[in-house]
Write an enzyme that holds these catalytic residues in place. Structure first.
Site, PDB file in Angstrom:
ATOM      1  N   TRP A  64       8.376  -6.807  -5.449  1.00 52.14           N
ATOM      2  CA  TRP A  64       8.404  -5.475  -5.266  1.00 52.14           C
ATOM      3  C   TRP A  64       9.986  -5.204  -4.487  1.00 52.14           C
ATOM      4  O   TRP A  64      10.340  -3.950  -4.492  1.00 52.14           O
ATOM      5  CB  TRP A  64       7.228  -4.962  -4.318  1.00 52.14           C
ATOM      6  CG  TRP A  64       7.253  -5.252  -2.757  1.00 52.14           C
ATOM      7  CD1 TRP A  64       7.030  -6.552  -2.243  1.00 52.14           C
ATOM      8  CD2 TRP A  64       6.837  -4.294  -1.920  1.00 52.14           C
ATOM      9  NE1 TRP A  64       6.978  -6.332  -0.947  1.00 52.14           N
ATOM     10  CE2 TRP A  64       6.663  -5.079  -0.802  1.00 52.14           C
ATOM     11  CE3 TRP A  64       6.591  -2.947  -1.756  1.00 52.14           C
ATOM     12  CZ2 TRP A  64       6.500  -4.537   0.423  1.00 52.14           C
ATOM     13  CZ3 TRP A  64       6.247  -2.395  -0.555  1.00 52.14           C
ATOM     14  CH2 TRP A  64       6.175  -3.088   0.593  1.00 52.14           C
ATOM     15  N   GLU A  84       0.416  -8.304   5.069  1.00 50.85           N
ATOM     16  CA  GLU A  84      -0.323  -9.390   4.407  1.00 50.85           C
ATOM     17  C   GLU A  84      -1.193 -10.035   5.544  1.00 50.85           C
ATOM     18  O   GLU A  84      -1.466 -11.080   5.257  1.00 50.85           O
ATOM     19  CB  GLU A  84       0.918 -10.261   3.982  1.00 50.85           C
ATOM     20  CG  GLU A  84       1.536  -9.718   2.657  1.00 50.85           C
ATOM     21  CD  GLU A  84       2.725 -10.480   2.455  1.00 50.85           C
ATOM     22  OE1 GLU A  84       2.790 -10.444   1.014  1.00 50.85           O
ATOM     23  OE2 GLU A  84       3.339 -11.152   3.074  1.00 50.85           O
TER      24      GLU A  84
END
Length: 692
Positions: free
Chosen positions: A298, A428
């Site tokens: 991304w 994350e």
């Protein structure tokens, strides 16, 4: 270290950084290397299966270094000139200078070159010899290389990668021609100056490699090889110029970011060029175990793309075409998850199949699919290029992403809303969470764009797209007036990187200024200071929106701990770990300049503006802003905005534009005429009342 005597676009040092990862890179859209390195990479050339897929190491004849052993009183300097796209190493003695120049040719993207020039500074007549120290060996751990016959004085090797990305898949070919390199070069006694030029051509076919090498030889014969590169590079830089009155360190950072990011894009007027995406560390990096193996994330679509779109929409289109070419792989990813449509991989290489070495990211970090589609939406709003969608595969991708999101949601009877469960958000540090605010908001945006695009193409709009966009849950705490990162998030929990703050920008998720502020206040103190470089740019964007320019500056300043000296190479994390030449961080940083200081926001109805500067910045001038076929030059001070249309496309014809202030004042924008308006919020739109 002296920085080009104050020139913010020239970085000069008398010594190299101790860590070779921090050496500058020279890159074109097809080839890239780090200076003094013995390998290079070619776009789309990966070796290894699935999670082991990495950029194939191509042996590089370019990684040599000049030396004059046993000679005292030598002064050395190393310069990266972002205006000419050239790295140089100079050795100076009392009697001569020796200069090594290295560059990736911007318009001949299959060609890299270096030259060695020795020039006398006195009247002596003794020979001057410079040694060329090289580690080059025409072998690779990733390629099955075979020597071929010499061609026009060049050596030739060719071969294929050893292991395909997917079973039964293609093994990309590499053909390389290079000028033989002697162990030393000598300026004879009667010579005052001499230049030796060396070419390396790399392509996927013998024909392309030979054509590129021959084209380079012709330019060498005409004495114009380097000049032709500089001309092409300078034309790009002129058309993507960002000038700022402010601190030197900021101006240098901007020039460094523009150099490394623009080096990665295809040259103008090359629509047939097959572009292979941009990885976090760029084409120069990505060998096995380095810079995420050269995979595309991304990072390309969310962090780099908006800057490229604003300045170079042709290159932005090529980035989208990479995603279109990998659509079939994305469909297979969705099938493997039991979903319909297309799920773009967290890490992508040549096929669109998931190549992330760790399964959890590919399985759960599904927001990337919405990130890809947001880039398509931004492109369409900026260009109105329906051909990409009608004829070139764009609509099939839009439809497949909408289908994926619909099939990935489940209905909650309890909340009477759609949920997306079991995901990893951009943060994350958390996994297997339900209803990530960012993931669900980007899914909503995907579905709304798909419905709008269908209407524009006069296609039927599936009812479920609009229904699910309306009814998907985006977590919100009514009491605290902020967005929890996911269901069950507790205020104060540590966060790895920018996540919820992305709802405000780039998602432009509807919220009040109070909620926007609360999101920033909630997540700024709990975001890991050792996290990746792009994070602080997004906090800066939020504070600029709220006109808290000094708070924005304090966030932007954090980025400087990720910029290494002397060549402005970015590291992903401030401790030097992670990807190097971290284009993702550069992309976030440039968005603060191009979208934060200007207030530019890409919408369906217009290009919004609402400038805000920190105290140390008094003026910003951006040349080459592209909108609806027009090129604009915009100059902003605290008191005044000047706009001028400098160029209009003819095919298709550009839309006539006007600037409109929130106060209602309108300013027609004519080509070649500068228009001044007060610094205030407004927008640029297609002029409803005139034709060109």
């Amino acid at each position: 270290m002296a920085d080009g005597e104050g020139d913010p676009g020239v970085f000069t040092a008398t010594a190299l950084p101790g860590d070779p990862r921090l050496l500058p890179t020279v890159t074109s859209a097809f080839l890239g290397t780090r200076v003094f390195r013995d390998i290079l990479h070619a776009a789309g050339v990966y070796s290894g299966a699935v999670g082991d897929t990495h950029r194939a190491d191509v042996p590089s004849p370019l990684g040599l270094r000049m030396a004059v052993p046993g000679t005292p009183s030598l002064a050395e300097s190393f310069t990266l000139n972002t205006w000419t796209g050239t790295f140089s190493h100079t050795i100076q003695s009392p009697g001569y200078t020796a200069t090594h120049q290295l560059y990736a040719h911007h318009s001949l993207v299959h060609l890299m070159a270096f030259s060695i020039t020795i020039r006398r500074l006195d009247d002596s007549t003794h020979p001057v010899t410079v040694q060329l120290q090289s580690l080059f060996v025409p072998q690779s751990q990733d390629l099955d290389l075979t020597p071929g016959p010499d061609f026009q004085g060049a050596h030739y090797i060719y071969g294929r990668t050893l292991v395909p990305e997917v079973e039964g898949g293609p093994r990309p070919a590499v053909h390389m021609l290079w000028t033989p390199i002697p162990e030393s070069l000598t300026l004879d006694g009667e010579e005052r100056e001499r230049c030796w030029e060396f070419l390396t051509a790399v392509a996927g076919s013998e024909e392309e490699a030979k054509w590129s090498y021959s084209a380079g030889l012709s330019l060498v014969a005409a004495g114009s090889l380097h000049r032709s590169h500089v001309r092409a590079w300078a034309a790009l830089r002129r058309g993507c110029s960002v000038e700022l009155d402010g601190p030197l360190a900021l101006r240098q950072a901007i020039h460094g970011c523009l150099f490394y990011l623009l080096s990665a894009i295809p040259p103008r007027d090359s629509p047939a060029f097959l572009f292979h995406g941009i990885s976090p560390g760029g084409l120069s990096n990505g060998t096995r175990g380095e810079d995420y193996w050269g995979h595309v994330f991304w990072d390309q679509d969310t962090w780099m793309f908006p800057n490229i779109l604003l300045l170079c929409p042709e290159a932005a289109r090529a980035m989208l075409q990479y995603r279109i070419r990998t659509l079939e792989g994305a469909r297979l990813n969705a099938q493997e998850q039991g979903c319909q449509g297309a799920k773009f991989p967290w890490e992508s290489a040549a096929t669109g199949r998931e190549v992330c070495p760790e399964e959890i990211y590919g399985a759960q970090e599904i927001h990337v699919t919405g990130d890809v589609l947001m880039a398509f939406e931004q492109y369409y709003c900026t260009t109105q290029d329906q051909k990409l969608f009608r004829e070139d595969g764009g609509w099939e991708l839009v439809e497949a992403v909408a289908q994926y999101w619909c099939s990935r949601m489940v209905w909650s009877d309890e909340e009477q809303l759609y949920h997306i469960r079991g995901v990893m958000p951009p943060d994350e540090y958390h996994s297997q969470v339900d209803n990530s605010a960012y993931t669900n908001a980007v899914a909503r945006r995907s579905l709304n764009f798909a419905a709008d695009m269908a209407r524009d193409l006069l296609l039927p709009v599936p009812e479920e797209w609009e229904d699910r966009a309306r009814k998907i849950k985006v977590p919100f705490d009514e009491e605290r007036k902020y967005h929890p990162e996911y269901d069950g998030y507790s205020p104060g929990e540590p966060v790895k990187q920018a996540d919820v703050v992305l709802l405000g920008f780039p998602l432009m998720h509807p919220m009040s200024a109070e909620v926007r502020r609360n999101d920033l206040e909630m997540y700024e103190p709990v975001t890991d200071p050792a996290g990746p470089a792009m994070t602080w740019s997004m906090f800066a964007m939020g504070w600029l929106e709220l006109k808290e320019s000094q708070r924005a500056w304090s966030q932007l300043e954090k980025c400087f701990s990720n910029i290494t000296e002397p060549f402005k190479v970015w590291v992903e994390n401030p401790d030097g770990s992670g990807a190097v030449n971290f284009l993702t961080g550069m992309g976030g940083f440039l968005q603060v300049i191009l979208f934060g200081f200007t207030g530019f926001r890409i919408t369906r109805s217009g290009l919004l503006f609402d400038p805000a500067f920190p105290d140390d910045i008094t003026k910003l001038k951006v040349s080459g802003i592209s909108y609806l076929g027009n090129k604009l030059e915009v100059t902003i001070t605290r008191e005044e905005i000047k706009m001028e249309v400098t160029e209009t496309s003819q095919d298709p014809p550009a839309s006539p534009l006007e600037a409109v202030l929130e106060s209602g004042q309108r300013f027609p924008l004519w080509e070649g005429q500068s228009v001044s308006l007060p610094t205030a919020p407004g927008w640029i739109q297609r002029s409803p009342s005139r034709t060109l």
